[in-house]
Scaffold this active site. Structure first.
Site, short mmCIF file in Angstrom:
data_model
loop_
_atom_site.label_atom_id
_atom_site.label_comp_id
_atom_site.label_asym_id
_atom_site.label_seq_id
_atom_site.Cartn_x
_atom_site.Cartn_y
_atom_site.Cartn_z
N GLY A 74 4.96 2.46 -1.48
CA GLY A 74 5.48 1.28 -2.17
C GLY A 74 4.61 0.85 -3.33
O GLY A 74 5.11 0.53 -4.42
N ARG B 241 4.40 -8.01 4.09
CA ARG B 241 3.95 -9.10 4.95
C ARG B 241 2.66 -9.74 4.47
O ARG B 241 2.47 -10.94 4.58
CB ARG B 241 3.76 -8.58 6.38
CG ARG B 241 5.07 -8.33 7.13
CD ARG B 241 4.81 -7.69 8.47
NE ARG B 241 4.30 -6.33 8.32
CZ ARG B 241 3.95 -5.56 9.34
NH1 ARG B 241 4.04 -6.00 10.58
NH2 ARG B 241 3.51 -4.33 9.13
N ASP C 251 8.02 -11.09 6.07
CA ASP C 251 8.16 -10.14 7.17
C ASP C 251 9.63 -9.77 7.26
O ASP C 251 10.47 -10.59 7.66
CB ASP C 251 7.68 -10.78 8.48
CG ASP C 251 7.71 -9.81 9.66
OD1 ASP C 251 8.39 -8.76 9.56
OD2 ASP C 251 7.08 -10.10 10.68
N GLU D 210 0.85 -1.19 0.00
CA GLU D 210 0.00 0.00 0.00
C GLU D 210 0.89 1.24 0.00
O GLU D 210 2.12 1.16 0.04
CB GLU D 210 -0.91 0.02 1.24
CG GLU D 210 -0.14 0.10 2.55
CD GLU D 210 -1.05 0.11 3.77
OE1 GLU D 210 -2.20 -0.39 3.67
OE2 GLU D 210 -0.62 0.59 4.83
N GLY D 211 0.27 2.40 -0.05
CA GLY D 211 0.99 3.66 0.11
C GLY D 211 2.07 3.88 -0.93
O GLY D 211 1.91 3.57 -2.11
N TYR E 182 12.34 4.22 16.17
CA TYR E 182 12.02 4.59 14.79
C TYR E 182 12.98 5.66 14.27
O TYR E 182 13.58 5.50 13.20
CB TYR E 182 10.58 5.09 14.72
CG TYR E 182 10.16 5.54 13.34
CD1 TYR E 182 9.82 4.61 12.37
CD2 TYR E 182 10.11 6.89 13.01
CE1 TYR E 182 9.44 5.01 11.10
CE2 TYR E 182 9.72 7.30 11.75
CZ TYR E 182 9.39 6.36 10.79
OH TYR E 182 9.01 6.77 9.54
#
Length: 279
Positions: free
Chosen positions: A27, A46, A72, A24-25, A163
């Site tokens: 990528g 994933r 993953d 999604e997004g 992060y």
């Protein structure tokens, strides 16, 4: 006399593109952009179902070959899975945009394992994949590596200890790779993002009560995934680093005028308006 045209994308970089975080997004948008430029695709994420849907759409719309690899990237054997799925392919493009953090919480509020998983996914995995694919790119004298990082990796900020630290690693790693590969025909780009309107961001905002899940209007102050991808493609040869969007470029410029301590203080005071996981 007119300037010679750039070679076709597939000729310039190679036949196959590997996109990590393609479900999604950014990528998914980047994968479509590569398919529209004639590159065959290996899609990593994933969740199998959204990868299969995207793959079917891209095959139908562009006619390219697409391989789906559910993996993953925080798992120790992830790289081996990717290497097996791409064995024998001429991979000319690696786009690494996995690694969002939806938690936005103090490091001590949960088990350290979640932070270590981010380190594996955001540091060990991209380093291993870049090492594997860049060698063949350098030998062929063509290719590209694009790694998404974040403005949160420029300075420490609360609620995103692991992060922001991993994104700092990604930034420095990619810049250093650019320095090593710039004489080998390989474009290397660290793409620095601020707030980006993606499904991951919308989920984070919804969970914090800042967005109605039914609201489809653009997120204020955020760039779109399409804008990120357009700037990435336009600046593939302008590495090592590109800040996406006028707002984030100005923000980074202003922070750079302060000492590191001052910049960290600014981010701490504004932490409530910062949401990790904007990829």
């Amino acid at each position: 006399m007119s300037e010679p045209a750039d070679p076709p994308f597939r000729e310039r970089y190679g036949r196959w593109a590997v996109v990590a975080g393609a479900s999604e997004g950014i990528g998914a948008v980047y994968a479509r952009a590569m398919a529209e430029r004639g590159l065959d695709l290996v899609l990593l994420a994933r969740r199998r179902e959204p990868l299969e849907r995207l793959a079917a759409d891209l095959r139908a719309d562009t006619g390219v070959q697409v391989r789906v690899v559910p993996v993953d990237l925080s798992e120790p054997d992830a790289a081996a899975t990717v290497f097996a799925a791409t064995a024998g392919l001429e991979v000319g493009m690696l786009m690494y945009c996995a690694g969002a953090d939806p938690n936005y919480a103090p490091l001590l509020s949960g088990p350290v394992e979640s932070a270590l998983a981010l380190v594996r996914r955001n540091c060990a995995a991209p380093l291993t994949l870049c090492h594997h694919f860049a060698g063949d790119m350098a030998r062929r004298g063509r290719g590209a590596l694009v790694v998404l990082t974040s403005v949160t990796g420029l300075y420490g900020a609360p609620n995103m200890v692991a992060y922001s630290a991993t994104k700092a690693f990604d930034l420095v790693m990619t810049e250093a790779l650019w320095a090593e590969l710039r004489g080998h025909g390989v474009d290397v780009l660290a793409l620095v993002l601020g707030t980006t309107d993606t499904p991951a961001l919308r989920r984070a905002l919804t969970e914090r009560g800042l967005l109605d899940p039914e609201d489809t209007t653009p997120v204020a102050g955020a760039v779109t995934a399409e804008e990120v991808v357009a700037e990435a493609i336009a600046n593939l040869s302008n590495g090592p680093t590109w800040f996406v969007g006028d707002q984030i470029r100005e923000f980074a410029r202003r922070l750079a005028l302060r000492t590191r301590s001052e910049a960290v203080g600014v981010l701490a005071r504004h932490s409530d308006s910062v949401v990790a996981g904007s990829e």
